[in-house]
Enzyme design. Sequence first.
Site, short mmCIF file in Angstrom:
data_model
loop_
_atom_site.label_atom_id
_atom_site.label_comp_id
_atom_site.label_asym_id
_atom_site.label_seq_id
_atom_site.Cartn_x
_atom_site.Cartn_y
_atom_site.Cartn_z
N ARG A 100 -23.54 1.85 -5.33
CA ARG A 100 -22.44 0.85 -4.98
C ARG A 100 -22.90 0.19 -3.53
NH1 ARG A 100 -16.31 2.02 -5.44
NH2 ARG A 100 -16.80 3.15 -3.52
N ASP A 114 -3.73 -3.67 -9.94
CA ASP A 114 -4.21 -2.76 -8.74
C ASP A 114 -5.35 -3.71 -7.88
OD1 ASP A 114 -5.44 -1.24 -6.57
OD2 ASP A 114 -5.39 0.52 -8.03
N PHE A 127 -9.77 3.50 -11.85
CA PHE A 127 -10.00 4.60 -10.56
C PHE A 127 -8.92 5.68 -11.15
CE2 PHE A 127 -8.89 6.43 -6.79
CZ PHE A 127 -10.21 6.68 -6.51
N TYR A 139 -7.17 -0.03 3.45
CA TYR A 139 -8.25 0.53 4.26
C TYR A 139 -9.61 -0.07 3.62
CZ TYR A 139 -8.05 4.46 0.92
OH TYR A 139 -7.99 4.94 -0.29
N LYS A 140 -9.65 -0.83 2.48
CA LYS A 140 -10.89 -1.44 2.07
C LYS A 140 -11.09 -2.71 2.71
CE LYS A 140 -10.23 1.21 -2.30
NZ LYS A 140 -11.49 2.45 -1.67
#
Lengths: 426, 426
Positions: free
Chosen positions: A385, A195, A125, A220-221
């Site tokens: 995705r 991560d 990322f 927040y995922k």
Amino acid sequence: MTRDDALQLDAQDPLAPLHELFQLPEGKIYLDGNSLGALPKATAERVRRAIEQEWGSDLIESWNKAGWIDAPRRLGDKLAPLVGARTGEVLVADSTSINLYKVLHAALSLQQGQRKKVVSERSNFPTDLYIADSVVRAHGGELVLVDTPDEIPAHLDERCAVLMLTHVHYRTGRMHDMALLTRWAQQAGALTIWDLAHSAGAVPVDLLGSAADFAVGCGYKYLNGGPGAPAFVWVHPRHHGLSYQPLSGWLGHAQPFAFSPFYQPAAGIQQYQCGTPAVLAMTALESGLEVFEQAQKLGGMAALRSKSLALTQLFMDEVEARVPQARIVTPKESAQRGSQVSLALNGDLSGAAYAVMQALIARGVVGDFRAGDPRRLEAEPHLLRFGFTPLYTRFADAFDAVTQLADILATEAWRAPEFQKQNKVT
Amino acid sequence: MTRDDALQLDAQDPLAPLHELFQLPEGKIYLDGNSLGALPKATAERVRRAIEQEWGSDLIESWNKAGWIDAPRRLGDKLAPLVGARTGEVLVADSTSINLYKVLHAALSLQQGQRKKVVSERSNFPTDLYIADSVVRAHGGELVLVDTPDEIPAHLDERCAVLMLTHVHYRTGRMHDMALLTRWAQQAGALTIWDLAHSAGAVPVDLLGSAADFAVGCGYKYLNGGPGAPAFVWVHPRHHGLSYQPLSGWLGHAQPFAFSPFYQPAAGIQQYQCGTPAVLAMTALESGLEVFEQAQKLGGMAALRSKSLALTQLFMDEVEARVPQARIVTPKESAQRGSQVSLALNGDLSGAAYAVMQALIARGVVGDFRAGDPRRLEAEPHLLRFGFTPLYTRFADAFDAVTQLADILATEAWRAPEFQKQNKVT
């Protein structure tokens, strides 16, 4: 597999009651919990109480009375079992990028200038790479980026300071073998930073069992803490008190309320706190974490992992059976995939992924689009995705999403002009 | 001055309607808005809508549709007029400590290693000193701390890179002359960093008019953004694109959604953003900032400043008239004070400040206590701090607070055992 078969799986699903803990919009199939987790039903009321009672009525008293000051550690303790850490080892604070900055500096400080090379993946990322680039510059080191995981071992040499990887890849959903790579890195004298943005709450993680060195992750995922929720940081206890992180704010001080002009880092993970905690955001995240306490009673991360694998398997099987225009980019071996499935479109359709996703969203199937690398679309194609959050995604959702995708491609519904318009945030 | 006189001042106060925009607890006189601002009435509903509609129903769509992605700049634009900045120059993000870290690195990078000395006050808020210590170490520089403002000019020499000051002092409420000190610093070739934690929303600030270089500030004090609200950062446009800040997260990238592996900083203040904005916390702060849009119709910061000075003057006059046990530490010259008054207790009572504040709080008068420097209590005594937020503090509040303080000292009510107990957060 028929739709009735999928409904039957939902009827038999021991985790089905967890779906009721979320407020999901009517008529939508939400497969983007890997970008922004859904809203737990308890959250709005919980935040309302924090605003009206704790802030509005009790005001500064709430730092003590409502435990605001302890929130970073209290939330960390609730999060710890999800990532294989122990009480007192995880801190919830700041953003993933900022926490990564802290642990990268800490890891390089532990290498004492003897090793300065950080190894990561070119397709990691981007924020991880940008932060690593910054930290490596500060230490006069170098950032080495590999194109495929196979190239990693060759770079684990006597110059390697840190192996920094995202456990589950944000584009492909491919999952690294944390224990194996950590062992290889450490055998070469390197430290590991993981991560867990696409792992925490989605797949079982065993930080201590893997003997990892540092980890960060996102609130927040899959943890459902709300948009821009605070992130987390974990440091193996063997590094506590030895590592140095430069965001030396007052709440990482050993005695913040002594108001000393001289910085003295707190013991343990507390050193990784910097400024005042974002209490309202922490409150929402705490509500998200408490959903996992309910999940624990139904089998916890092991049960969630079983369901996640079954959901992604069903989705992949159905895509293979019904969507000849798409190919599956996510590894089919269950040990190598997280909780998402990414698809690329074949041949001439490869550039249509964005419009296809817009058409899906218009029909209530919410996934997202990630652009490929324009210089090498073969290796990194445009992607559709689909995230599967085992807390609230149903088997029928996975089945129905494929039905819509197959229809959009068969009818070329994605060609409508409204689906070509680019949004600012994709 | 009688209580009726104070009530008369409130009756004549053109800003009195602003009090009604806040949800203040019944029976409390809240004089700690310099620590945590009070709750605007609109905030709970605003956050509820962000949670239930924007997050719960619209989910990721809200990044575009609800403007989540633009929040750091949108809030910055709302904040800009309060600090004498223009649209597009202020960014709301992260914590004050972290923003200070960014601008200190940026300022030292602008000095290109030619100057490495950072000058500040020993009694500056500790997090500022801790962060400065960290940044100075990274640049191989030194942090020079003065004991009194008078000593500052002597340190503005050819080695001085940065003069870093908090505009209004957190302990004493003393306000620096921003324009004058900025001019002195810049004449010596130094850059200035102003921490506006106790200024923004409390006193007029003119960053551009003062030609300051960098500023940071806090969202949860006089801006009423809620506990741990996001902070802000301002960089003079002349430094845009030239300065470097190392928290190079993806949302500070020129094209974050291109997902490039290489960092390319955004133009302007956007470079100072790092990770994903804390949307729920930003929503609460935006509600706090909108109160100032109402205040603008009643005279804005100039009117607020007039009222603030009248409030602090009334409080000081009453303390002098009725509380012989206390002395006023805050400057009496209005140009030299912010929007708070700090008191020390005389003689044998000097150590009783904590208990006196606890007794005041028990009677509903909420200020706070700041411990003195144990090695030099004469110069830095224990303090009773009283913040006066002109948006919602009334003249009668100031009058009544003195009445309670006088009574607590006269009756020695503070000696009760329950007032000696130390809280974790003071």
